[in-house]
Every structure is written in structure tokens, then in C-alpha cells.
Design a protein around this motif. Structure first.
Motif, mmCIF file in Angstrom:
data_model
loop_
_atom_site.group_PDB
_atom_site.id
_atom_site.type_symbol
_atom_site.label_atom_id
_atom_site.label_comp_id
_atom_site.label_asym_id
_atom_site.label_seq_id
_atom_site.Cartn_x
_atom_site.Cartn_y
_atom_site.Cartn_z
ATOM 1 N N GLU A 84 5.153 -17.168 -15.035
ATOM 2 C CA GLU A 84 3.767 -17.105 -15.236
ATOM 3 C C GLU A 84 3.240 -17.726 -16.360
ATOM 4 O OE1 GLU A 84 0.597 -13.690 -13.495
ATOM 5 O OE2 GLU A 84 2.189 -13.022 -14.727
ATOM 6 N N LYS A 85 4.164 -17.269 -17.347
ATOM 7 C CA LYS A 85 3.895 -17.851 -18.688
ATOM 8 C C LYS A 85 3.912 -19.445 -18.797
ATOM 9 C CE LYS A 85 5.524 -14.016 -21.480
ATOM 10 N NZ LYS A 85 6.698 -13.357 -22.164
ATOM 11 N N ARG A 86 4.839 -20.139 -17.828
ATOM 12 C CA ARG A 86 4.887 -21.422 -17.854
ATOM 13 C C ARG A 86 3.738 -21.940 -16.817
ATOM 14 N NH1 ARG A 86 10.303 -21.319 -15.677
ATOM 15 N NH2 ARG A 86 10.224 -23.688 -15.394
ATOM 16 N N HIS A 87 2.656 -21.203 -16.379
ATOM 17 C CA HIS A 87 1.784 -21.486 -15.438
ATOM 18 C C HIS A 87 2.277 -22.302 -13.947
ATOM 19 C CE1 HIS A 87 -0.695 -20.975 -18.874
ATOM 20 N NE2 HIS A 87 -0.022 -21.754 -19.642
ATOM 21 N N LEU A 88 3.409 -21.811 -13.578
ATOM 22 C CA LEU A 88 3.959 -22.119 -12.346
ATOM 23 C C LEU A 88 3.404 -21.059 -10.976
ATOM 24 C CD1 LEU A 88 7.569 -22.735 -13.449
ATOM 25 C CD2 LEU A 88 5.948 -24.482 -13.009
ATOM 26 N N ILE A 89 3.113 -19.944 -11.482
ATOM 27 C CA ILE A 89 2.672 -18.956 -10.575
ATOM 28 C C ILE A 89 1.654 -18.119 -11.347
ATOM 29 C CG2 ILE A 89 4.822 -18.739 -9.123
ATOM 30 C CD1 ILE A 89 4.268 -15.915 -11.206
ATOM 31 N N ARG A 90 0.889 -17.452 -10.304
ATOM 32 C CA ARG A 90 -0.147 -16.391 -10.890
ATOM 33 C C ARG A 90 0.064 -15.153 -10.110
ATOM 34 N NH1 ARG A 90 -5.404 -16.489 -9.550
ATOM 35 N NH2 ARG A 90 -5.146 -17.842 -7.811
ATOM 36 N N ARG A 91 -0.038 -13.951 -10.677
ATOM 37 C CA ARG A 91 0.070 -12.433 -9.915
ATOM 38 C C ARG A 91 -1.057 -11.982 -10.208
ATOM 39 N NH1 ARG A 91 5.653 -10.138 -12.735
ATOM 40 N NH2 ARG A 91 4.501 -11.083 -14.501
ATOM 41 N N VAL A 92 -1.583 -11.444 -8.835
ATOM 42 C CA VAL A 92 -2.984 -10.714 -8.854
ATOM 43 C C VAL A 92 -2.795 -9.770 -7.839
ATOM 44 C CG1 VAL A 92 -4.249 -12.975 -9.102
ATOM 45 C CG2 VAL A 92 -3.751 -12.263 -6.713
ATOM 46 N N PRO A 93 -3.417 -8.776 -8.200
ATOM 47 C CA PRO A 93 -3.248 -7.376 -7.462
ATOM 48 C C PRO A 93 -3.652 -7.639 -6.048
ATOM 49 C CG PRO A 93 -4.824 -6.755 -9.573
ATOM 50 C CD PRO A 93 -4.496 -8.235 -9.325
ATOM 51 N N CYS A 94 -3.291 -6.751 -4.956
ATOM 52 C CA CYS A 94 -3.474 -7.114 -3.672
ATOM 53 C C CYS A 94 -4.812 -6.469 -3.552
ATOM 54 C CB CYS A 94 -2.379 -6.353 -2.802
ATOM 55 S SG CYS A 94 -0.759 -7.015 -2.628
ATOM 56 N N ASP A 96 -6.012 -5.320 -0.617
ATOM 57 C CA ASP A 96 -5.724 -4.077 0.343
ATOM 58 C C ASP A 96 -4.833 -3.169 -0.082
ATOM 59 O OD1 ASP A 96 -3.828 -6.035 1.188
ATOM 60 O OD2 ASP A 96 -4.041 -5.834 3.101
ATOM 61 N N ASP A 97 -3.998 -3.062 -1.184
ATOM 62 C CA ASP A 97 -2.874 -2.299 -1.335
ATOM 63 C C ASP A 97 -2.935 -2.108 -3.019
ATOM 64 O OD1 ASP A 97 -0.502 -0.912 -1.962
ATOM 65 O OD2 ASP A 97 0.671 -2.464 -0.922
ATOM 66 N N VAL A 98 -3.511 -0.845 -3.496
ATOM 67 C CA VAL A 98 -3.488 -0.622 -4.774
ATOM 68 C C VAL A 98 -2.196 -1.032 -5.767
ATOM 69 C CG1 VAL A 98 -3.007 1.954 -4.617
ATOM 70 C CG2 VAL A 98 -4.717 1.039 -6.409
ATOM 71 N N HIS A 99 -1.021 -0.822 -4.926
ATOM 72 C CA HIS A 99 0.047 -1.103 -5.655
ATOM 73 C C HIS A 99 0.836 -2.138 -5.490
ATOM 74 C CE1 HIS A 99 -0.091 3.216 -6.715
ATOM 75 N NE2 HIS A 99 -0.016 3.813 -5.462
ATOM 76 N N GLY A 100 0.158 -2.952 -4.587
ATOM 77 C CA GLY A 100 0.881 -4.281 -4.159
ATOM 78 C C GLY A 100 0.352 -5.542 -5.183
ATOM 79 N N VAL A 101 0.956 -6.454 -5.197
ATOM 80 C CA VAL A 101 0.864 -7.537 -6.055
ATOM 81 C C VAL A 101 1.038 -8.947 -5.239
ATOM 82 C CG1 VAL A 101 1.512 -8.960 -8.067
ATOM 83 C CG2 VAL A 101 1.544 -6.485 -8.200
ATOM 84 N N ASP A 102 0.114 -9.696 -5.280
ATOM 85 C CA ASP A 102 0.378 -11.140 -4.634
ATOM 86 C C ASP A 102 0.915 -12.201 -5.664
ATOM 87 O OD1 ASP A 102 -0.487 -10.469 -2.061
ATOM 88 O OD2 ASP A 102 -2.513 -10.913 -2.351
ATOM 89 N N VAL A 103 1.767 -13.006 -5.247
ATOM 90 C CA VAL A 103 2.042 -13.987 -6.191
ATOM 91 C C VAL A 103 1.849 -15.177 -5.544
ATOM 92 C CG1 VAL A 103 4.307 -15.177 -7.164
ATOM 93 C CG2 VAL A 103 4.168 -12.650 -6.584
ATOM 94 N N ILE A 104 1.033 -16.197 -6.261
ATOM 95 C CA ILE A 104 0.518 -17.434 -5.936
ATOM 96 C C ILE A 104 1.119 -18.558 -6.738
ATOM 97 C CG2 ILE A 104 -1.810 -18.524 -5.602
ATOM 98 C CD1 ILE A 104 -3.118 -15.738 -5.778
ATOM 99 N N ALA A 105 1.566 -19.295 -5.878
ATOM 100 C CA ALA A 105 2.054 -20.664 -6.684
ATOM 101 C C ALA A 105 0.660 -21.246 -6.803
ATOM 102 C CB ALA A 105 2.842 -21.525 -5.476
ATOM 103 N N THR A 106 0.575 -21.838 -8.252
ATOM 104 C CA THR A 106 -0.482 -22.756 -8.968
ATOM 105 C C THR A 106 -0.326 -23.972 -8.421
ATOM 106 O OG1 THR A 106 0.716 -23.074 -10.923
ATOM 107 C CG2 THR A 106 -0.458 -21.176 -10.861
ATOM 108 N N ASP A 107 -1.464 -25.055 -8.570
ATOM 109 C CA ASP A 107 -1.527 -26.305 -8.329
ATOM 110 C C ASP A 107 -0.117 -26.922 -9.264
ATOM 111 O OD1 ASP A 107 -3.332 -26.010 -6.695
ATOM 112 O OD2 ASP A 107 -5.022 -26.604 -8.021
ATOM 113 N N TYR A 108 -0.142 -26.473 -10.548
ATOM 114 C CA TYR A 108 0.863 -27.066 -11.520
ATOM 115 C C TYR A 108 2.269 -26.787 -10.691
ATOM 116 C CZ TYR A 108 3.738 -27.684 -15.533
ATOM 117 O OH TYR A 108 4.675 -28.195 -16.271
#
Length: 161
Positions: A84-94, A96-108
Motif C-alpha cells: 500500500e505504501k508503494r501504491h500497488l494496492i488499496r485496502r478499503v472496509p467492506c 457489507d461486513d464491518v470487520h472485512g477488508v477489500d484489497v484492490i489492485a491499483t492501476d499502478y
């Protein structure tokens, strides 16, 4: 293949086992070094980005991602922080799930993965495929399938790093 569970492996069986493990480790090390030098991606980065680029919307729940790459959640969390610090991915809260985290590959991150895939796949060809005849590759495929069946694991859905 019949086996006697009370008997220890023979010296020859242990030699074959050790050769297999040491050769596989040397191959992973060499591939990882080439990947890092040619793309600035670690093997772990590549595994994570491979899973994310193949996922719908380039997104996976962190628990799904951990299972796909075969890591414990704590190891994945630390690695994702570095990515995430290298801007390869982003993490965002899910949503529909208060405890879950979605991991997203950035364009970069997706571009870094695409750019790294060309030299990585070339290294796989040079270091692995070219060392074996087509018959040896077929035998190795059979051996891998036998080990996977014996261990009760599925084979990888895509080429691994």
C-alpha cells in the motif's frame, strides 16, 4: 504404490527428497531474484497482484486473498501494508461486513504486474521449461498431480511466481 508406514525412508529416497527440495528452493530463489531485479516486485508482491488481477474488479476480501496465496492473515496484512505504501494496492472496509477488508489492485499495481510478467515469464521459460524435455515436463505434471492428490490439495489455478 504400496508403502509401509512403519519403515523409514531409504537413503536413496532421502537423497531424491533432498535433491527435490533443494532444487525447488534454488529455482524459487533464482526466479525471485530475477523478478525483483527486473521489475522491483518481490515474489510476494507478484503472488498478491496475480490473484487481484484475476479477480472481478481486481478486488478480493483479505481473507480470500490470504487463502489464495496460502499465507496467514497476519503475514498478508504486513505485506499489504508495504504494498500500500508503494501504491500497488488499496485496502478499503467492506461495505457489507464491518470487520472485512477489500484489497484492490491499483492501476499502478496492475501496470507493475503486467510489466513484471514479461521478464518473469521469460525467466520461467529459461530457468525451468528449457531445462526439461517435453516428456520430462509431462512426467513432472504427473508427479505434481500425484502429490496434490495425496496431500488433498488443489493445484494452482494459474502460474505461480
Amino acid at each position: 504404490m504400496a508403502s509401509n508406514h512403519r519403515t523409514m525412508p531409504t537413503q536413496e529416497q532421502l537423497r531424491v527428497w533432498r535433491d527435490y527440495i533443494e532444487t525447488a528452493q534454488a529455482l524459487r530463489t533464482r526466479l525471485g531474484s530475477r523478478l525483483l531485479s527486473e521489475s522491483s516486485l518481490s515474489t510476494g508482491d507478484y503472488q498478491v497482484l496475480l490473484a487481484l488481477t484475476e479477480a472481478p474488479q481486481h478486488t478480493l476480501r483479505s481473507a480470500e486473498l490470504a487463502a489464495l496465496v496460502g499465507w496467514e492473515r497476519s503475514r498478508l496484512s504486513h505485506h499489504l501494508g508495504r504494498m500500500e505504501k508503494r501504491h500497488l494496492i488499496r485496502r478499503v472496509p467492506c461495505i457489507d461486513d464491518v470487520h472485512g477488508v477489500d484489497v484492490i489492485a491499483t492501476d499502478y499495481g496492475r501496470e507493475a504486474f503486467r510489466a513484471g510478467s514479461v521478464p518473469h515469464l521469460r525467466a520461467v521459460r529459461e530457468l525451468f521449461v528449457e531445462a526439461l524435455t517435453p516428456q520430462q515436463l509431462a512426467h513432472l505434471d504427473d508427479i505434481s498431480a500425484a502429490l496434490q492428490r495425496h496431500l488433498g490439495v488443489d493445484g494452482p489455478a494459474a502460474p505461480a511466481a
